[in-house]
Design a protein around this motif. Structure first.
Motif, PDB file in Angstrom:
ATOM      1  N   PRO A  33       0.833  -1.207   0.000  1.00 22.73           N
ATOM      2  CA  PRO A  33       0.000   0.000   0.000  1.00 22.73           C
ATOM      3  C   PRO A  33       0.869   1.260   0.000  1.00 22.73           C
ATOM      4  N   GLY A  34       0.383   2.296  -0.690  1.00 21.98           N
ATOM      5  CA  GLY A  34       1.117   3.549  -0.713  1.00 21.98           C
ATOM      6  C   GLY A  34       1.338   4.056  -2.127  1.00 21.98           C
ATOM      7  N   LYS A  35       2.268   5.000  -2.251  1.00 24.15           N
ATOM      8  CA  LYS A  35       2.554   5.648  -3.524  1.00 24.15           C
ATOM      9  C   LYS A  35       3.772   5.006  -4.169  1.00 24.15           C
ATOM     10  N   HIS A  36       3.663   4.731  -5.478  1.00 20.13           N
ATOM     11  CA  HIS A  36       4.741   4.076  -6.206  1.00 20.13           C
ATOM     12  C   HIS A  36       4.860   4.685  -7.597  1.00 20.13           C
TER      13      HIS A  36
ATOM     14  N   MET B 148       3.139   7.535 -11.903  1.00 14.01           N
ATOM     15  CA  MET B 148       2.979   7.492 -10.450  1.00 14.01           C
ATOM     16  C   MET B 148       1.545   7.069 -10.126  1.00 14.01           C
ATOM     17  N   PHE B 149       1.388   6.202  -9.127  1.00 17.18           N
ATOM     18  CA  PHE B 149       0.049   5.748  -8.718  1.00 17.18           C
ATOM     19  C   PHE B 149       0.085   5.407  -7.230  1.00 17.18           C
ATOM     20  N   GLU B 150      -1.102   5.315  -6.644  1.00 19.10           N
ATOM     21  CA  GLU B 150      -1.229   5.007  -5.222  1.00 19.10           C
ATOM     22  C   GLU B 150      -2.308   3.942  -5.043  1.00 19.10           C
ATOM     23  N   VAL B 151      -2.059   2.961  -4.160  1.00 17.67           N
ATOM     24  CA  VAL B 151      -2.995   1.857  -3.927  1.00 17.67           C
ATOM     25  C   VAL B 151      -3.120   1.602  -2.429  1.00 17.67           C
ATOM     26  N   GLY B 152      -4.237   0.956  -2.051  1.00 18.26           N
ATOM     27  CA  GLY B 152      -4.464   0.536  -0.682  1.00 18.26           C
ATOM     28  C   GLY B 152      -4.463  -0.981  -0.576  1.00 18.26           C
TER      29      GLY B 152
ATOM     30  N   LYS C 224      -6.000  -2.468  -9.453  1.00 22.96           N
ATOM     31  CA  LYS C 224      -5.763  -1.348 -10.367  1.00 22.96           C
ATOM     32  C   LYS C 224      -5.200  -1.891 -11.671  1.00 22.96           C
TER      33      LYS C 224
ATOM     34  N   SER D 114       9.130  12.046  -2.149  1.00 25.35           N
ATOM     35  CA  SER D 114       8.636  10.702  -1.824  1.00 25.35           C
ATOM     36  C   SER D 114       9.776   9.707  -2.005  1.00 25.35           C
TER      37      SER D 114
ATOM     38  N   ALA E  74       9.207   6.279  -3.367  1.00 26.16           N
ATOM     39  CA  ALA E  74       8.673   6.174  -4.730  1.00 26.16           C
ATOM     40  C   ALA E  74       9.653   6.783  -5.719  1.00 26.16           C
TER      41      ALA E  74
END
Length: 376
Positions: free
Chosen positions: A245-248, A268-272, A277, A317, A320
C-alpha cells in the motif's frame, strides 16, 4: 524324724525324674505345634531360604528428573581475559540451521514462499550488517504447513560469530517481507506476510485499443518488486498481487523486433490494501542522445567516459523513487552517444584524464526534445 526326711528326699527325686521325662526334646522328624500367639503360615507357600547374592544392577529409567530447587549462587570469580568456557574455535566452513514458519495475518500457513539469506549481524554489535554473497546462495521454500529451514554461516569472520540474519521472504500473493533481525535459535520463529494490492499492466504504441502484453515492468525501490514477480493472468497481461500500500512509480519496457526498445514514461500511482488497479501505458521508441566534450579539453581524449542518471519519482517521496543509470565511452575526438534511452529527467557527468564536467543546470532536459542531442 530321720524317717520323714528320707521319705521327702525320695519324693523330690521321683518328681525330678518325672519332669525330665515329660520335657525330653522331640524327634527330629516331628513338627513344632503352633501356639495361639504365633501367626499361622499359609499352607500353599513354602518358606524361601535366605541366600547371600551379589546385588543386581539397577535399571536406568530414562525419564526427566524432577526439578531441583536452585542453590544459593556461589561467589563470582574475578574477571579475566581468558576466553569463556565452551567457546567454539573459528571454522569458516561451519554452517547451522534456522527454522521459521510463514503465515498470513490469520495464522494460516503459506506454502511455496521463497526465502533467501541476505545478510548477517553480530550479537556484540547488532547495528552492524554484513551482506551475504550471492556466490553461495542460501535459499529455501516453505512446505504445506508453512515451515522451512535455511542454513547460515556460524562465523562472520575469525573474531565474530553470527547472532542474527536478514532474510527476504517472497510469495506472488503477498507483499515481499524483508526481515532485518531474525534471531538465531533452535525454536521456529513465525514470519507474517501481509496482503497487498493487485495491479495489472499492459502497454500500447499507436492506439489505446492496442494491447502489448510482452512488456517488462520496473517499479520504484519502495515497492521491492522485481520484474520476474509479475505473472500473466488469463488474457496474457502481467499482474502482481504483492504491491505494498502507498505511492509508487512504474514504467514499462518492450523490445520490438523491427524498431528496437520502447519505453513508457514513468507513471505514479497510489494503492491501498486489497485494491485492484489496471495500468495501460503508452510506450515510445527508445531515443538516441549524442554529445561532445568541451573544445577546451585537449585532444585526443584519453580514458573518457560519460554517465547518465535518469530519475523516476519525486524527491519528496523517497520510497517512490528510482535511478536508471547508463554509461558510454568518449571517443578520442570527444564525441559520445547513448542509444535506446527511455524518456525522463536526470543528470549527466563526463570525465577523462585530467578533466571532469561541471554540474548540468537544473531543469535542463535534453531527452524531452525530439532530436535528443546536445553538447556538454
Amino acid at each position: 524324724m530321720k524317717k520323714f526326711a528320707l521319705i521327702a528326699a525320695v519324693l523330690v527325686i521321683v518328681a525330678l525324674l518325672v519332669w525330665l521325662l515329660r520335657h525330653e526334646s522331640p524327634a527330629p522328624s516331628a513338627l513344632p505345634t503352633p501356639t495361639a500367639e504365633a501367626p499361622e503360615k499359609p499352607v500353599d507357600v513354602a518358606p524361601t531360604p535366605l541366600v547371600a547374592v551379589e546385588p543386581a544392577p539397577r535399571e536406568v529409567v530414562r525419564e526427566p528428573a524432577p526439578p531441583v530447587a536452585p542453590s544459593a549462587p556461589a561467589a563470582k570469580a574475578p574477571m579475566t581475559e581468558s576466553p569463556a568456557a565452551g567457546s567454539r574455535a573459528y571454522d569458516p566452513n561451519a554452517r547451522d540451521w534456522i527454522h521459521l514458519i510463514v503465515q498470513d495475518k490469520h495464522g494460516a500457513p503459506i506454502a511455496n514462499a521463497d526465502i533467501r539469506l541476505t545478510g548477517l549481524r553480530s550479537p556484540r554489535d547488532p547495528g552492524t550488517h554484513w551482506g551475504w554473497s550471492s556466490e553461495e546462495p542460501s535459499i529455501g521454500r516453505t512446505e504445506l504447513d508453512g515451515t522451512a529451514k535455511l542454513w547460515f554461516p556460524v562465523w562472520i569472520n575469525a573474531d565474530v560469530e553470527t547472532g542474527s540474519v536478514s532474510l527476504d521472504v517472497e510469495h506472488p500473493d503477498y507483499i515481499t517481507h524483508n526481515e532485518q533481525d531474525f534471531k538465531i535459535g533452535a525454536e521456529p520463529r513465525v514470519i507474517v506476510l501481509e496482503q497487498g494490492a493487485f495491479v495489472v499492466v499492459s502497454g500500447w504504441t499507436e492506439s489505446p485499443d492496442q494491447v502489448l502484453r510482452d512488456v517488462v515492468p520496473y517499479m520504484t525501490w519502495g515497492a521491492k518488486i522485481q520484474p520476474d514477480a509479475w505473472l500473466p493472468i488469463k488474457d496474457g497481461r502481467l499482474s502482481c498481487a504483492g504491491i505494498p500500500p502507498g505511492k509508487h512509480g512504474i514504467y514499462l519496457a518492450h523490445r520490438s523486433a523491427e524498431d528496437g526498445m520502447y519505453f513508457s514514461a514513468p507513471e505514479m500511482f497510489e494503492v491501498g490494501v486489497g485494491e485492484q488497479k489496471e495500468l495501460h501505458l503508452q510506450l515510445f521508441q527508445g531515443r538516441r542522445f549524442e554529445g561532445r566534450l568541451d573544445p577546451a579539453v585537449p585532444r585526443p581524449i584519453e580514458h573518457g567516459s560519460v554517465r547518465l542518471n535518469l530519475q523516476v519519482g519525486e524527491r519528496s517521496s523517497p520510497n517512490a523513487t528510482m535511478l536508471r543509470e547508463y554509461s558510454a565511452d568518449v571517443n578520442s575526438d570527444g564525441s559520445f552517444a547513448f542509444t535506446d534511452l527511455p524518456p525522463g529527467d536526470g543528470q549527466i557527468i563526463g570525465s577523462c584524464d585530467g578533466w571532469v564536467s561541471a554540474n548540468v543546470p537544473a531543469g535542463r532536459n535534453y531527452l524531452s526534445r525530439p532530436d535528443a542531442s546536445a553538447a556538454s
